[in-house]
Design a protein around this motif. Structure first.
Motif, mmCIF file in Angstrom:
data_model
loop_
_atom_site.group_PDB
_atom_site.id
_atom_site.type_symbol
_atom_site.label_atom_id
_atom_site.label_comp_id
_atom_site.label_asym_id
_atom_site.label_seq_id
_atom_site.Cartn_x
_atom_site.Cartn_y
_atom_site.Cartn_z
ATOM 1 N N LYS A 4 30.501 121.324 12.719
ATOM 2 C CA LYS A 4 29.822 120.284 13.005
ATOM 3 C C LYS A 4 28.377 120.846 13.376
ATOM 4 O O LYS A 4 27.409 120.761 12.652
ATOM 5 N N GLU A 5 28.221 122.241 13.822
ATOM 6 C CA GLU A 5 27.144 122.908 13.955
ATOM 7 C C GLU A 5 26.632 123.399 12.937
ATOM 8 O O GLU A 5 25.380 123.296 12.415
ATOM 9 N N LEU A 6 27.697 123.706 11.888
ATOM 10 C CA LEU A 6 27.005 124.424 10.643
ATOM 11 C C LEU A 6 26.451 123.388 9.702
ATOM 12 O O LEU A 6 25.399 123.473 9.118
ATOM 13 N N LEU A 10 22.452 123.309 8.356
ATOM 14 C CA LEU A 10 22.275 122.996 6.849
ATOM 15 C C LEU A 10 21.294 122.069 6.814
ATOM 16 O O LEU A 10 20.237 121.990 5.962
ATOM 17 N N ASP A 11 21.637 120.794 7.530
ATOM 18 C CA ASP A 11 20.510 119.662 7.395
ATOM 19 C C ASP A 11 19.223 120.154 7.938
ATOM 20 O O ASP A 11 18.134 119.865 7.117
ATOM 21 N N GLU A 12 19.112 121.015 8.901
ATOM 22 C CA GLU A 12 17.771 121.537 9.352
ATOM 23 C C GLU A 12 17.180 122.298 8.439
ATOM 24 O O GLU A 12 16.018 122.364 8.113
ATOM 25 N N LEU A 13 18.118 123.392 7.799
ATOM 26 C CA LEU A 13 17.454 124.278 6.675
ATOM 27 C C LEU A 13 17.129 123.402 5.614
ATOM 28 O O LEU A 13 16.006 123.777 5.081
ATOM 29 N N LYS A 14 17.518 122.557 4.951
ATOM 30 C CA LYS A 14 17.110 121.484 3.904
ATOM 31 C C LYS A 14 16.034 120.961 4.222
ATOM 32 O O LYS A 14 15.095 120.832 3.477
ATOM 33 N N GLU A 45 16.717 129.754 1.171
ATOM 34 C CA GLU A 45 17.653 129.712 -0.009
ATOM 35 C C GLU A 45 18.781 130.612 0.401
ATOM 36 O O GLU A 45 20.094 130.199 0.300
ATOM 37 N N GLU A 46 18.680 131.780 0.933
ATOM 38 C CA GLU A 46 19.671 132.856 1.607
ATOM 39 C C GLU A 46 20.388 132.112 2.503
ATOM 40 O O GLU A 46 21.462 132.207 2.844
ATOM 41 N N GLU A 47 19.579 131.467 3.625
ATOM 42 C CA GLU A 47 20.033 131.108 4.656
ATOM 43 C C GLU A 47 21.202 129.893 4.267
ATOM 44 O O GLU A 47 22.226 129.864 4.785
ATOM 45 N N ALA A 49 22.788 129.356 1.497
ATOM 46 C CA ALA A 49 23.968 129.934 0.917
ATOM 47 C C ALA A 49 24.994 130.363 1.915
ATOM 48 O O ALA A 49 25.942 130.289 1.630
ATOM 49 N N GLU A 50 24.366 131.109 3.032
ATOM 50 C CA GLU A 50 25.119 131.908 3.878
ATOM 51 C C GLU A 50 26.016 130.606 4.746
ATOM 52 O O GLU A 50 27.257 130.661 4.840
ATOM 53 N N VAL A 51 25.170 129.404 5.043
ATOM 54 C CA VAL A 51 25.851 128.261 5.798
ATOM 55 C C VAL A 51 26.991 127.808 4.853
ATOM 56 O O VAL A 51 28.096 127.456 5.287
ATOM 57 N N TYR A 52 26.727 127.738 3.645
ATOM 58 C CA TYR A 52 27.613 127.139 2.497
ATOM 59 C C TYR A 52 28.957 127.988 2.678
ATOM 60 O O TYR A 52 29.741 127.572 2.732
ATOM 61 N N LYS A 53 28.533 129.280 2.691
ATOM 62 C CA LYS A 53 29.712 130.266 2.720
ATOM 63 C C LYS A 53 30.643 129.979 3.798
ATOM 64 O O LYS A 53 31.925 129.883 3.610
ATOM 65 N N LYS A 54 29.923 129.901 5.040
ATOM 66 C CA LYS A 54 30.576 129.625 6.293
ATOM 67 C C LYS A 54 31.304 128.161 6.130
ATOM 68 O O LYS A 54 32.403 128.271 6.806
ATOM 69 N N LEU A 55 30.756 127.321 5.513
ATOM 70 C CA LEU A 55 31.425 125.992 5.495
ATOM 71 C C LEU A 55 32.853 125.789 4.820
ATOM 72 O O LEU A 55 33.618 125.491 4.950
ATOM 73 N N GLU A 56 32.400 126.776 3.731
ATOM 74 C CA GLU A 56 33.645 126.848 3.061
ATOM 75 C C GLU A 56 34.912 127.541 3.395
ATOM 76 O O GLU A 56 35.933 127.072 3.382
ATOM 77 N N GLU A 57 34.589 128.395 4.296
ATOM 78 C CA GLU A 57 35.959 128.950 5.098
ATOM 79 C C GLU A 57 36.570 128.214 6.148
ATOM 80 O O GLU A 57 37.915 128.312 6.309
#
Length: 60
Positions: A4-6, A10-14, A45-47, A49-57
């Motif tokens: 949920k935090e991720l 992600l919403d904030e970054l977008k 964009e880098e941040e 991508a990193e959040v998406y990567k963590k969400l995939e985990e």
């Protein structure tokens, strides 16, 4: 971080990305200094991508 935090991050970054993209469009239109906004977009964009990567985990 929790899933949920991720997702919230992600919403904030977008949201920030859309805002800065709009600012960049305005700067380009008035021929202002756009390099700073471009650098911020790259960083976001880098941040994102990193959040998406963590969400995939969480999906594994």
């Amino acid at each position: 971080m929790t899933k949920k935090e991720l997702e919230d991050k992600l919403d904030e970054l977008k949201s920030d990305y859309v805002r800065i993209q709009s600012d960049l469009d305005k700067l380009v239109y008035v021929r202002g200094r756009a390099s700073s906004a471009q650098e911020q977009l790259i960083r976001l964009e880098e941040e994102i991508a990193e959040v998406y990567k963590k969400l995939e985990e969480f999906e594994d």
